[in-house]
Motif scaffolding. Structure first.
Motif, mmCIF file in Angstrom:
data_model
loop_
_atom_site.group_PDB
_atom_site.id
_atom_site.type_symbol
_atom_site.label_atom_id
_atom_site.label_comp_id
_atom_site.label_asym_id
_atom_site.label_seq_id
_atom_site.Cartn_x
_atom_site.Cartn_y
_atom_site.Cartn_z
ATOM 1 N N PRO A 96 -40.860 -3.377 -35.502
ATOM 2 C CA PRO A 96 -41.670 -3.284 -36.730
ATOM 3 C C PRO A 96 -43.010 -4.023 -36.638
ATOM 4 O O PRO A 96 -43.948 -3.679 -37.339
ATOM 5 N N LEU A 97 -43.109 -5.008 -35.753
ATOM 6 C CA LEU A 97 -44.317 -5.824 -35.674
ATOM 7 C C LEU A 97 -45.284 -5.424 -34.568
ATOM 8 O O LEU A 97 -46.472 -5.714 -34.644
ATOM 9 N N LYS A 98 -44.765 -4.794 -33.505
ATOM 10 C CA LYS A 98 -45.644 -4.480 -32.383
ATOM 11 C C LYS A 98 -45.069 -3.357 -31.531
ATOM 12 O O LYS A 98 -43.895 -3.009 -31.640
ATOM 13 N N ILE A 99 -45.933 -2.830 -30.671
ATOM 14 C CA ILE A 99 -45.535 -1.869 -29.654
ATOM 15 C C ILE A 99 -45.909 -2.479 -28.306
ATOM 16 O O ILE A 99 -47.045 -2.928 -28.121
ATOM 17 N N LEU A 100 -44.962 -2.504 -27.378
ATOM 18 C CA LEU A 100 -45.190 -3.063 -26.052
ATOM 19 C C LEU A 100 -45.204 -1.926 -25.034
ATOM 20 O O LEU A 100 -44.226 -1.200 -24.895
ATOM 21 N N TYR A 115 -50.258 -5.321 -31.729
ATOM 22 C CA TYR A 115 -49.662 -6.042 -32.853
ATOM 23 C C TYR A 115 -49.837 -5.310 -34.172
ATOM 24 O O TYR A 115 -49.639 -5.881 -35.231
ATOM 25 N N LEU A 116 -50.187 -4.036 -34.090
ATOM 26 C CA LEU A 116 -50.301 -3.128 -35.229
ATOM 27 C C LEU A 116 -51.263 -3.656 -36.276
ATOM 28 O O LEU A 116 -52.459 -3.500 -36.120
ATOM 29 N N ASP A 117 -50.809 -4.292 -37.320
ATOM 30 C CA ASP A 117 -51.694 -4.706 -38.414
ATOM 31 C C ASP A 117 -52.261 -6.109 -38.259
ATOM 32 O O ASP A 117 -53.020 -6.563 -39.096
ATOM 33 N N LYS A 118 -51.896 -6.811 -37.209
ATOM 34 C CA LYS A 118 -52.258 -8.218 -37.103
ATOM 35 C C LYS A 118 -52.857 -8.499 -35.725
ATOM 36 O O LYS A 118 -52.373 -7.990 -34.725
ATOM 37 N N SER A 173 -56.407 -5.772 -31.990
ATOM 38 C CA SER A 173 -55.005 -6.111 -32.256
ATOM 39 C C SER A 173 -54.157 -6.116 -30.980
ATOM 40 O O SER A 173 -52.930 -6.142 -31.044
ATOM 41 N N TYR A 174 -54.795 -6.110 -29.824
ATOM 42 C CA TYR A 174 -54.092 -6.006 -28.549
ATOM 43 C C TYR A 174 -54.092 -7.317 -27.768
ATOM 44 O O TYR A 174 -55.101 -8.017 -27.705
ATOM 45 N N GLU A 175 -52.952 -7.611 -27.151
ATOM 46 C CA GLU A 175 -52.845 -8.685 -26.172
ATOM 47 C C GLU A 175 -52.524 -7.999 -24.851
ATOM 48 O O GLU A 175 -51.536 -7.265 -24.746
ATOM 49 N N CYS A 176 -53.354 -8.234 -23.834
ATOM 50 C CA CYS A 176 -53.239 -7.515 -22.572
ATOM 51 C C CYS A 176 -52.995 -8.484 -21.423
ATOM 52 O O CYS A 176 -53.476 -9.622 -21.449
#
Length: 119
Positions: free
Chosen positions: A30-34, A53-56, A95-98
């Motif tokens: 619900p919080l993110k897609i990996l 992180y979708l909305d955050k 919203s991305y951590e890479c």
């Protein structure tokens, strides 16, 4: 990784010689897609992950003692780490951590980073 919701501008177009794509996974909560792509070269591995992180927006990159340098390209700061045989690049974008991690040199990481910006 180019397919799905990950912008092509986050994915390197250059992979070091000898590495071949062996697996792609997408895990959604619900919080993110990996998104994860695994490349191998014999016994060596290279892993590219993108977390949406979708909305955050992610807040920060956790730095450790292995930080070798900050590498800036097109206004994005890439944090380069070294730990024994594995080197790693971590960065935040919207919203991305890479993350790129594997048995590659710092110069190979920089070439991969440069290829992200070139598309």
């Amino acid at each position: 990784l180019e397919q799905g919701k990950v912008p092509v501008s986050l994915v390197p177009t250059s992979i070091p010689d000898g590495f071949n794509l062996t697996d792609i996974t997408i895990v959604q909560s619900p919080l993110k897609i990996l998104y994860t792509a695994i490349y191998t070269n014999g016994e060596k591995d290279l892993v590219i992950t993108v977390q949406d992180y979708l909305d955050k927006n992610p807040l920060y990159v956790e730095q450790s003692e292995g930080l070798t340098e900050e590498y800036q390209v097109a206004g994005v700061t890439y944090y380069l780490f070294s730990n024994l045989e594995h080197n790693r690049a971590v960065w935040l974008y919207e919203s991305y951590e890479c993350d790129i991690s594997g048995e590659v040199t710092i110069d190979e990481l920089k070439k991969m980073i440069d290829s992200i910006q070139k598309g």
